[in-house]
Design a protein around this motif. Structure first.
Motif, short mmCIF file in Angstrom:
data_model
loop_
_atom_site.label_atom_id
_atom_site.label_comp_id
_atom_site.label_asym_id
_atom_site.label_seq_id
_atom_site.Cartn_x
_atom_site.Cartn_y
_atom_site.Cartn_z
N ALA A 221 33.53 122.12 0.32
CA ALA A 221 34.69 121.91 -0.55
C ALA A 221 35.53 120.77 0.03
CB ALA A 221 35.51 123.19 -0.65
N LEU A 222 35.42 119.60 -0.58
CA LEU A 222 36.02 118.38 -0.03
C LEU A 222 37.47 118.21 -0.47
CD1 LEU A 222 32.99 116.08 -0.82
CD2 LEU A 222 33.61 116.96 1.43
N PRO A 223 38.34 117.79 0.42
CA PRO A 223 39.73 117.56 0.03
C PRO A 223 39.83 116.46 -1.03
CG PRO A 223 39.46 117.50 2.43
CD PRO A 223 38.10 117.50 1.85
N ALA A 224 40.74 116.64 -1.97
CA ALA A 224 41.01 115.57 -2.93
C ALA A 224 41.35 114.30 -2.17
CB ALA A 224 42.17 115.98 -3.85
N GLY A 225 40.88 113.18 -2.69
CA GLY A 225 41.12 111.90 -2.04
C GLY A 225 40.06 111.48 -1.06
N THR A 226 39.05 112.34 -0.82
CA THR A 226 37.98 111.97 0.11
C THR A 226 37.30 110.68 -0.36
OG1 THR A 226 37.57 114.26 0.77
CG2 THR A 226 35.77 112.70 1.08
N GLY A 227 37.13 109.74 0.56
CA GLY A 227 36.50 108.47 0.25
C GLY A 227 35.10 108.37 0.82
N ASP A 228 34.59 107.14 0.87
CA ASP A 228 33.20 106.90 1.24
C ASP A 228 32.84 107.49 2.60
OD1 ASP A 228 33.06 105.51 -1.11
OD2 ASP A 228 32.69 103.55 -0.19
N ALA A 229 33.62 107.14 3.63
CA ALA A 229 33.26 107.54 4.98
C ALA A 229 33.25 109.06 5.13
CB ALA A 229 34.20 106.90 6.00
N GLY A 230 34.24 109.72 4.54
CA GLY A 230 34.30 111.18 4.64
C GLY A 230 33.20 111.85 3.84
N TRP A 231 32.94 111.33 2.65
CA TRP A 231 31.90 111.91 1.79
C TRP A 231 30.53 111.81 2.45
CZ3 TRP A 231 28.38 109.76 -2.20
CH2 TRP A 231 28.00 110.69 -3.18
N LEU A 232 30.23 110.66 3.00
CA LEU A 232 28.94 110.48 3.67
C LEU A 232 28.89 111.28 4.97
CD1 LEU A 232 28.49 106.69 2.98
CD2 LEU A 232 27.10 108.53 2.04
N ARG A 233 29.99 111.37 5.67
CA ARG A 233 30.02 112.19 6.89
C ARG A 233 29.71 113.65 6.55
NH1 ARG A 233 31.78 112.87 12.14
NH2 ARG A 233 33.35 114.47 12.61
N ALA A 234 30.31 114.16 5.47
CA ALA A 234 30.08 115.54 5.07
C ALA A 234 28.62 115.76 4.66
CB ALA A 234 31.01 115.92 3.93
N PHE A 235 28.08 114.85 3.88
CA PHE A 235 26.68 114.98 3.44
C PHE A 235 25.75 115.05 4.65
CE2 PHE A 235 22.56 113.27 2.38
CZ PHE A 235 22.24 113.87 1.17
N HIS A 236 25.90 114.13 5.56
CA HIS A 236 24.98 114.06 6.69
C HIS A 236 25.25 115.14 7.73
CE1 HIS A 236 22.72 110.48 5.55
NE2 HIS A 236 23.84 110.01 5.04
N ALA A 237 26.43 115.74 7.69
CA ALA A 237 26.73 116.83 8.62
C ALA A 237 26.15 118.16 8.16
CB ALA A 237 28.25 116.97 8.78
N VAL A 238 25.70 118.23 6.91
CA VAL A 238 25.27 119.50 6.34
C VAL A 238 23.83 119.44 5.81
CG1 VAL A 238 25.70 121.15 4.47
CG2 VAL A 238 27.62 120.21 5.77
#
Length: 391
Positions: A221-238
């Motif tokens: 569940a990603l915080p509103a406002g998440t951008g490229d670096a955070g989105w990709l970090r979350a994908f690759h972390a999971v």
């Protein structure tokens, strides 16, 4: 096995039309196919059409009374029954609704069958990815849940492990619900936090039914406002660690383009370039963990000129092993088509100017003050131990 990917396409899917005031404008499908042709990707893939899903196939996921209700509303939209989610603001009934919805589902089923039978490694249905439809009701612009039906068909054909990864901005709730009790299916959804976006589900604590299926649902569940670096970090972390553990026989992915910063219905800040990076990652993960068996679907996306056609054209190019260069100038013929259809100016390049996108790997360290890191850790703590993995 064929070296050419399949692109499932039938012009009739553009009849999935809730009306001129509805955000899911079918022009997004026509413009995507137009851009695919403008880049001549239709020569890199085999463009095929499958037959509509029949009643027995639809009933792999949907209740018989619901299918009957869709048929009735399709024949007489004024008779739509709202207890089935039909005739609502999100899902207004329209003539021919059953037929075109079954056709879209049939394209995803055809893609899954071709991949399972070894006729191709990769198959794309960008008209699909209608992930909100529930067994007994329409929801969130979705009448039949083609993604869940395709997965159910894979199981019917003998698949023992199917992984579903959903990167739409909205939670893949319908697919999760369909396989909540089935340990043969791993569902992973990365989406905007349910506090701020429909369908208000997809909390990290939603991990599957107790027993053998526990840990079969994973939600970031990603915080509103998440951008490229955070989105990709979350994908690759999971995602990679889960797939390495699950070892799916087929990877099914949903690529809703509504994570984009221009999308009018959500609040993430992801670029086209990051979307392309995740598409590339899914392609690599399919080869690494699923013997290359990859079914890629579309999904949401309501910036119908600037974003959706470019994002899904990249997806087709990646699946067809003929990637479109991000910096390439978009053919003028397609830009003319956009103006003729929409009276809007078209984008000029296949990038938002952020390629290549970079991010910080999860192994680089956890920042307890960072909301994105908090979200990722919540998911890992909730789901990973259930699969025997470290949080």
């Amino acid at each position: 096995m064929s070296g050419r990917a399949l692109l499932m396409w039938d012009e009739a899917v553009t009849g999935y039309d809730f009306g001129s005031s509805h955000p899911m404008d079918p022009v997004r499908l026509a413009l995507t196919m137009g851009l695919v042709r403008a880049y001549e990707l239709n020569r890199a893939v085999e463009v095929v059409a499958a037959k509509p899903a029949g009643d027995s196939t639809l009933r792999l996921v949907h209740r018989e009374d619901y299918v009957d209700a869709v048929k009735a509303a399709s024949a007489d939209p004024a008779a739509a029954q709202q207890e089935y989610g039909l005739g609502t603001v999100d899902d207004p009934a329209f003539a021919g609704m059953h037929e075109v919805s079954a056709l879209i589902a049939g394209q995803s089923v055809g893609a899954a069958e071709a991949v399972w039978r070894g006729e191709t490694q990769h198959a794309v249905n960008f008209a699909g990815g209608l992930h909100h439809a529930m067994p007994g009701s329409a929801s969130g612009f979705c009448i039949y849940n083609d993604a869940a039906i395709a997965i159910a068909r894979l199981l019917e054909l003998g698949a023992e492990r199917v992984a579903y990864v959903d990167v739409d901005v909205h939670h893949g709730d319908g697919v999760q619900a369909a396989f909540w009790e089935d340990p043969r299916v791993l569902t992973v959804s990365l989406h905007e936090h349910p506090r701020t976006l429909f369908p208000q589900t997809g909390w990290p604590e939603e991990t599957g039914a107790a027993g053998a299926a526990e840990g079969g649902a994973v939600n970031v569940a990603l915080p509103a406002g998440t951008g490229d670096a955070g989105w990709l970090r979350a994908f690759h972390a999971v995602v990679p660690e889960l797939l390495a553990d699950f070892r799916p026989q087929v990877l099914v992915t949903q690529h809703g383009a509504d994570t984009h910063f221009e999308d009018p219905l959500a609040h993430l800040a992801v670029s086209l370039d990051a979307q392309r990076a995740v598409q590339l990652a899914c392609h690599s993960l399919a080869h690494e963990y699923a013997d290359g068996r990859w079914v890629a679907l579309g999904g949401g996306g309501y910036a119908v000129v600037d974003v959706v056609p470019r994002s899904w054209t990249h997806l087709v190019g990646i699946a067809g092993h003929r990637q479109v260069e991000p910096a390439s100038m978009i053919p003028e013929s397609w830009r003319d088509e956009v103006y003729a259809r929409t009276r809007q100016p078209a984008p000029r390049r296949m990038t938002d100017g952020r390629w290549p996108v970079t991010w910080r790997e999860w192994e680089a360290g956890y920042d307890p003050a960072d909301r994105l890191d908090q979200a990722v850790l919540a998911t890992r703590r909730a789901a990973f131990p259930l699969r025997g993995l470290l949080p």
